[in-house]
Structures are given as C-alpha cells and as structure tokens.
Design an enzyme around this catalytic site. Sequence first.
Site, PDB file in Angstrom:
ATOM      1  N   ARG A 236     -57.693  -3.715  -5.241  1.00 56.43           N
ATOM      2  CA  ARG A 236     -58.883  -2.783  -5.414  1.00 56.43           C
ATOM      3  C   ARG A 236     -59.138  -1.833  -4.313  1.00 56.43           C
ATOM      4  O   ARG A 236     -58.879  -2.196  -2.944  1.00 56.43           O
ATOM      5  CB  ARG A 236     -60.221  -3.674  -5.403  1.00 56.43           C
ATOM      6  CG  ARG A 236     -60.471  -4.405  -6.593  1.00 56.43           C
ATOM      7  CD  ARG A 236     -60.807  -3.270  -7.701  1.00 56.43           C
ATOM      8  NE  ARG A 236     -60.973  -4.005  -9.203  1.00 56.43           N
ATOM      9  CZ  ARG A 236     -60.048  -4.031 -10.087  1.00 56.43           C
ATOM     10  NH1 ARG A 236     -58.737  -3.982  -9.707  1.00 56.43           N
ATOM     11  NH2 ARG A 236     -60.306  -4.562 -11.261  1.00 56.43           N
ATOM     12  N   GLU A 265     -61.494   6.271  -8.865  1.00 58.01           N
ATOM     13  CA  GLU A 265     -60.341   6.659  -9.672  1.00 58.01           C
ATOM     14  C   GLU A 265     -60.776   7.531 -10.983  1.00 58.01           C
ATOM     15  O   GLU A 265     -61.887   7.044 -11.385  1.00 58.01           O
ATOM     16  CB  GLU A 265     -60.058   5.082 -10.059  1.00 58.01           C
ATOM     17  CG  GLU A 265     -59.372   4.287  -8.874  1.00 58.01           C
ATOM     18  CD  GLU A 265     -58.954   2.812  -9.606  1.00 58.01           C
ATOM     19  OE1 GLU A 265     -59.040   2.668 -10.703  1.00 58.01           O
ATOM     20  OE2 GLU A 265     -58.607   2.220  -8.510  1.00 58.01           O
ATOM     21  N   HIS A 283     -53.314   3.171 -11.245  1.00 57.31           N
ATOM     22  CA  HIS A 283     -54.079   1.911 -11.515  1.00 57.31           C
ATOM     23  C   HIS A 283     -53.118   1.108 -12.777  1.00 57.31           C
ATOM     24  O   HIS A 283     -53.692   0.905 -13.757  1.00 57.31           O
ATOM     25  CB  HIS A 283     -55.540   1.915 -11.907  1.00 57.31           C
ATOM     26  CG  HIS A 283     -56.281   0.508 -11.573  1.00 57.31           C
ATOM     27  ND1 HIS A 283     -57.466   0.583 -11.366  1.00 57.31           N
ATOM     28  CD2 HIS A 283     -55.875  -0.776 -11.929  1.00 57.31           C
ATOM     29  CE1 HIS A 283     -57.949  -0.585 -11.328  1.00 57.31           C
ATOM     30  NE2 HIS A 283     -56.867  -1.650 -11.702  1.00 57.31           N
TER      31      HIS A 283
HETATM   32  N1  LIG Z   1     -53.998  -3.319  -9.997  1.00 57.53           N
HETATM   33  C1  LIG Z   1     -54.412  -3.958 -11.059  1.00 57.53           C
HETATM   34  O1  LIG Z   1     -54.291  -3.617 -12.262  1.00 57.53           O
HETATM   35  C2  LIG Z   1     -54.817  -5.313 -10.787  1.00 57.53           C
HETATM   36  C3  LIG Z   1     -54.328  -6.443 -11.898  1.00 57.53           C
HETATM   37  C4  LIG Z   1     -55.091  -7.794 -11.721  1.00 57.53           C
HETATM   38  C5  LIG Z   1     -56.037  -7.910 -10.634  1.00 57.53           C
HETATM   39  N2  LIG Z   1     -56.212  -7.040 -10.016  1.00 57.53           N
HETATM   40  C6  LIG Z   1     -56.985  -7.464  -8.609  1.00 57.53           C
HETATM   41  O2  LIG Z   1     -56.369  -8.222  -7.797  1.00 57.53           O
HETATM   42  C7  LIG Z   1     -57.043  -8.857  -6.962  1.00 57.53           C
HETATM   43  C8  LIG Z   1     -56.576 -10.466  -6.872  1.00 57.53           C
HETATM   44  O3  LIG Z   1     -56.642 -10.962  -8.086  1.00 57.53           O
HETATM   45  P1  LIG Z   1     -56.116 -12.305  -8.613  1.00 57.53           P
HETATM   46  O4  LIG Z   1     -56.082 -12.550 -10.020  1.00 57.53           O
HETATM   47  O5  LIG Z   1     -55.048 -12.818  -7.698  1.00 57.53           O
HETATM   48  O6  LIG Z   1     -57.634 -13.256  -7.786  1.00 57.53           O
HETATM   49  P2  LIG Z   1     -57.679 -14.492  -7.718  1.00 57.53           P
HETATM   50  O7  LIG Z   1     -59.279 -14.909  -7.495  1.00 57.53           O
HETATM   51  O8  LIG Z   1     -56.955 -15.539  -8.361  1.00 57.53           O
HETATM   52  O9  LIG Z   1     -57.425 -14.431  -5.940  1.00 57.53           O
HETATM   53  C9  LIG Z   1     -58.180 -13.922  -5.093  1.00 57.53           C
HETATM   54  C10 LIG Z   1     -58.070 -14.769  -3.519  1.00 57.53           C
HETATM   55  O10 LIG Z   1     -58.607 -13.798  -2.776  1.00 57.53           O
HETATM   56  C11 LIG Z   1     -59.122 -14.744  -1.659  1.00 57.53           C
HETATM   57  N3  LIG Z   1     -60.018 -14.247  -0.862  1.00 57.53           N
HETATM   58  C12 LIG Z   1     -61.336 -14.098  -0.867  1.00 57.53           C
HETATM   59  N4  LIG Z   1     -62.133 -13.441   0.153  1.00 57.53           N
HETATM   60  C13 LIG Z   1     -61.029 -13.339   1.035  1.00 57.53           C
HETATM   61  C14 LIG Z   1     -60.861 -12.711   2.280  1.00 57.53           C
HETATM   62  N5  LIG Z   1     -61.890 -12.376   2.914  1.00 57.53           N
HETATM   63  N6  LIG Z   1     -59.462 -12.880   3.008  1.00 57.53           N
HETATM   64  C15 LIG Z   1     -58.542 -13.322   2.165  1.00 57.53           C
HETATM   65  N7  LIG Z   1     -58.493 -13.778   1.091  1.00 57.53           N
HETATM   66  C16 LIG Z   1     -59.797 -13.742   0.260  1.00 57.53           C
HETATM   67  C17 LIG Z   1     -59.856 -15.961  -2.584  1.00 57.53           C
HETATM   68  O11 LIG Z   1     -60.038 -17.164  -1.921  1.00 57.53           O
HETATM   69  C18 LIG Z   1     -58.711 -16.035  -3.776  1.00 57.53           C
HETATM   70  O12 LIG Z   1     -57.917 -16.956  -3.562  1.00 57.53           O
HETATM   71  C19 LIG Z   1     -58.390  -8.825  -7.531  1.00 57.53           C
HETATM   72  O13 LIG Z   1     -58.961  -7.763  -6.778  1.00 57.53           O
HETATM   73  C20 LIG Z   1     -58.291  -8.180  -8.876  1.00 57.53           C
HETATM   74  O14 LIG Z   1     -59.089  -7.277  -9.294  1.00 57.53           O
HETATM   75  C21 LIG Z   1     -55.699  -5.915  -9.818  1.00 57.53           C
HETATM   76  O1  LIG Z   2     -58.653  -6.413 -12.417  1.00 55.92           O
HETATM   77  C1  LIG Z   2     -57.737  -6.048 -13.471  1.00 55.92           C
HETATM   78  O2  LIG Z   2     -57.715  -6.673 -14.381  1.00 55.92           O
HETATM   79  C2  LIG Z   2     -57.034  -4.748 -13.227  1.00 55.92           C
HETATM   80  O3  LIG Z   2     -57.555  -4.024 -12.223  1.00 55.92           O
HETATM   81  C3  LIG Z   2     -56.687  -4.218 -14.410  1.00 55.92           C
HETATM   82  O4  LIG Z   2     -57.826  -3.146 -14.804  1.00 55.92           O
HETATM   83  P1  LIG Z   2     -57.578  -2.493 -16.240  1.00 55.92           P
HETATM   84  O5  LIG Z   2     -57.574  -3.392 -17.406  1.00 55.92           O
HETATM   85  O6  LIG Z   2     -58.449  -1.403 -16.213  1.00 55.92           O
HETATM   86  O7  LIG Z   2     -56.082  -1.918 -16.384  1.00 55.92           O
END
Ligand SMILES: NC(=O)c1ccc[n+]([C@@H]2O[C@H](COP(=O)([O-])OP(=O)(O)OC[C@H]3O[C@@H](n4cnc5c(N)ncnc54)[C@H](O)[C@@H]3O)[C@@H](O)[C@H]2O)c1
Ligand SMILES: O=C(O)[C@H](O)COP(=O)(O)O
Length: 530
Positions: A236, A265, A283
């Site tokens: 994020r 964004e 993204h």
């Molecule tokens: N770029 C994209 O399109 C995309 C796609 C999917 C997810 N994401 C993002 O990726 C991130 C991770 O997703 P995920 O599914 O692995 O989530 P998840 O909940 O499985 O993992 C997140 C981890 O972060 C840890 N955490 C919380 N606070 C913390 C801190 N201060 N320091 C270190 N670790 C900490 C939690 O304990 C957890 O294990 C989220 O922000 C999600 O929105 C982005």
């Molecule tokens: O948190 C998520 O699932 C990702 O950031 C993906 O976002 P999007 O569905 O808008 O691609």
Amino acid sequence: MAPISIRTVLISESVDPRCRAILEENGIRVTEKQNMKKDELIAELKDYDGLVVRSATKVTADVINAADNLKIIGRAGTGVDNVDVDAATKKGIIVMNTPSGNTLSAAELTCALLMSLSRNVPQAVMSMKQGNWDRKKFMGSELYGKVLGIVGLGRIGKEVASRMQSFGMKTIGYDPITPVEVSASWGVEQMSLDQLWPQCDYITVHTPLMPSTVGLLNDETFAKCKKGVKVVNCARGGIIDEAALLRAVESGQCGGAGLDVFVEEPPKDRNLVDHPNVISCPHLGASTKEAQARCGQDIALQIVDMVKGKSLVGAVNANVLASTFSQESHQLIKLGEAIGAVLQSCTASQTPLSQVHVINQGDCMKSSTGYMTSAVLVGLLNHGSGCSSNLINVLSLAKESGIMVNQTHCASDGAAAENVCKVEIVANGCSYKANGSVQCGVPILLELSGSVFRQPVALTGNLLFFKASASPQLLSSVAGLLATAGVEIESFSGPSDRTGDLWYCVGVSSPLPDLGALKSLVKEAAQLTL
Ligand SMILES: NC(=O)c1ccc[n+]([C@@H]2O[C@H](COP(=O)([O-])OP(=O)(O)OC[C@H]3O[C@@H](n4cnc5c(N)ncnc54)[C@H](O)[C@@H]3O)[C@@H](O)[C@H]2O)c1
Ligand SMILES: O=C(O)[C@H](O)COP(=O)(O)O
C-alpha cells in the site's frame, strides 16, 4: 442469525464476469456501473442491498451513511482501506473481502520488481526502444547471496520468501504477529526492525496500511539501511514514505525502488515515477486473469453462502457472526433477543440503561458467549424504540450510549436447565435480572427479577407480564379483565414462590388494548409480542 436478504448488488469496478454470473444464478439482480463520482455513487447506492468493489471505489462514511438499504460491502480483493470499515460497522453493514484470491499474483509481481531492480530490465527495455544498445549503463548485480528483508510475513510475504529463496537469497523478516518458529519453518529468520535494516540488500513491505505501518521506511530508517539498498512496495502507498524515498533515491542511499502502489492513485506528483532508478506499475499486483477470476468468484460465492444462511466467510468487521450460522445458534440468538426485549418491556419506565451483564452458563453456551451479548443488546435497544441495531453494530451503539457491557461464561450449576443465559441490567440505578434457556427449540424464560416460574414462559407470541402479590382473587380478576377486553388466555406462568411482589406471565391471543386497565389489580404490567 436471521438470513440477510440481498436482492440487488451494484458492482462499481471491473470485477471478473464470474462474480455477476454467480450472483445472478442465485437470484440476485446485478448492475455494473464504473467510474462513478462520489455523488453519483451516493445516488445510485440508495437502491442496492450490496456493493462489490475493488480498490478504486472510495466507500467513505458519507457514502455509507447515505446508503440506507446497504447490508454488505464486498471487496473482490484483499485491502479494505478504501472502505470506512468503522462507519460500516456502526451502520450494521458487513464488510467482506477475499484475502487469498490475489496472494500469488501480488507475490509474483513483487518478485518481478525485485528481479527488474537487480538487472535494470525496464530501463534497458526503454533504452532499446529508443534505438540504443547500451551494455555498460545497465550493469546489474546477482540476487544470489543477497539479503532480502521482508516486512510483513503474512500471505504475500511468505510466498515472496519462498520464491526469492529459489534465487539463493537469504530471507530475513519482521512481523509482530507471525510467530518466529512459523516463519522459520519457511526459511525466514525474524528479528527486530532495527536489526533488520542494516543487513538488507533489498527490502520489500507486505503489511496492511495502518497507523503503525505508515512510513515504516522513512528518513530515519533509510539512514539505518545499507547504502544503495533497493526497496519494493507492492502493498500500500505510504508504507514507504514517498518524500523520504525520493530523498533517498536522489542521495543514492536507496539504490532503486519498485513501486506498484502510491499514496494517491494515480499519483499527481510524478517525481518518484519519473526518477531513473524508480520502476513502477499502476497498481497491477492483483491484475492477472487468475487472481481476478478467484476474487470475483470468491466474493460472489461468499455473498451467496451468507444469503443462504450457510456460512459467513471473509467478514472483516463481523467475526462474531461467523459462528451464528447453525440451527442451534439461531435459537440462542432468538433467546438472547427475547430476554433483552422482556427486560426492556418490564423496565421501560426506568431509564437510563447503564449496565448490561450477560452470563452464559453451561458447556453449550461457551462458543456463543460473543453473539449472545449482542443478541441481548439488540433485544434491549430495539424493542419498542424504533432503533434498528443488529448483531454487527449493537456493541458500538451500546458503547456510544454509555452502556457498560460485560460478558462471562460459567460452568453449569447442576440445575434442571443446563445451558442458561442470565442477564442482569442496571436501569435508573436499579438492578433487574432475567434467565432463559432453549427447550425443544423454543426460547423460554425461567426467571424474571426474583420470580422463578413454575412453568417456564415460552418466549413467543403475545406476552403479558404483570407484577403483583399472590392472592386468591388475582388470577380470576386478571382473567375477567382480559375476557372483557376480548383477549383470550393461551398460557399461564406463575412464580413458584408465593411471598411478596412477584412476576406472572400470561400468553394472550392479542395485546391488551389498554394496559392501564390492569392498574387497580397489579403493581406493574408490560406486554410485548415476540
Ligand atoms: N499490489 C496489489 O495489488 C496487492 C494485492 C494484494 C494485496 N496487497 C496488499 O498487500 C498487503 C499484504 O497482504 P497480505 O494478503 O499478505 O496480508 P496479510 O494480512 O496476510 O499479511 C499482513 C502481515 O502484516 C503483518 N503486520 C502488521 N503490522 C505490521 C507491522 N507494523 N510490521 C510488520 N508486519 C506487520 C501482519 O501481522 C500480517 O502477518 C496488504 O496491504 C494488501 O492490501 C496488494
Ligand atoms: O488489496 C488488494 O487486493 C490489491 O491492492 C488489489 O487491488 P485491486 O483489486 O484494485 O487490483
């Protein structure tokens, strides 16, 4: 829990067509409308029970508060930071996501950015397209033997670790929740952030965006890193402070950054995107056919299962509801709501309600403790008040009203009814109690403020409660008054004790038109329909 009726859903972003198809196959009407401005979304949403979004729709408190029919916000994806979850909870709206559908895609993009950073692939591609053949400028370095710091060892962090280990990277990490032995089992040695920063050649962040993760990498923490460290943010925007990152890439303290996400964004400030050592994507972490198919399908199936009363999966603000999808829990919820409603009716003149203590007694009540408290509060707050709280928002509404809520569980006391819900409330400084249970699927009241009923009260239909001292004429007088009003007696429950003022309950064919008519016969009277 009573099944949640979802007849109409608005999909406000590009979600895989399977989502619409599954919802429609299950009798839900679906409209797809994208790129709406806030006012358009507010106007449109009035007509819908459900909203399905990805990350672009900003479901703010204004949007939520204007959506009077909305019961669910489904996020086809992971992050729910574009949804005001607190506002939704207060309004009794479920927020649901599909957290694992895009894990692999986000992990793969992270790895692609790490690899691109190590070999300057995007910059070399751009240069080739401009007609150049520059073999010196894009000298890279191997990933083999380098140290990768993974901040956030959840779903995506774990997948990134195993993939980058196959390149021979040493993976270290930090996560306040994932146990060290768990991450060690997939090859990540955990340590404090202060120990981690100076060891890393590459750092990738995979946490949610929340107050404790905003600006995890900032001027101070960049200064603790190895000079030339390369960073990736596929989680994020804002977890790596953008201004600090720009300063770090400009000074060379950061040797390169791979960014998939931005605070704003699309980003209006292009300084980072335009920097030669920054590679970026709009993204795209979840933008694969596979991830979209999974997320679209998952959110639709989760909504359908919830509507059918099968299960509640993926709710981020209503975990207590996940255990309410069984016949037994439906009955217990009815019991809690009925006890709350009886107490509300019998203490209606006593305000304010200041304390509620729910004691769940017996083995079967152990797992129901969380939702029983909410059910009792729903009965107490909604009955006769026009308030429409539900199991999702009632705790926060009670807190807002200054009601102190307590819940405990205790073992059965060996009495006839093994599983009992005992409720004690304080209203206008006085204490009132009611105990109930479920018998043959029917909620029953065993005791009301000191009156133990000889015949438990079946908490269903029209009930007339009155408090009086026992006398030979009491029942015949009440029966006569009811008959005169054309009200038939269907059941009767009296107290087993006979001394002092005690509660009686009569099941009646219809409510007594004028409760005041009982005034000369009883001390207090209340009636309710359950
Ligand atoms: N770029 C994209 O399109 C995309 C796609 C999917 C997810 N994401 C993002 O990726 C991130 C991770 O997703 P995920 O599914 O692995 O989530 P998840 O909940 O499985 O993992 C997140 C981890 O972060 C840890 N955490 C919380 N606070 C913390 C801190 N201060 N320091 C270190 N670790 C900490 C939690 O304990 C957890 O294990 C989220 O922000 C999600 O929105 C982005
Ligand atoms: O948190 C998520 O699932 C990702 O950031 C993906 O976002 P999007 O569905 O808008 O691609």
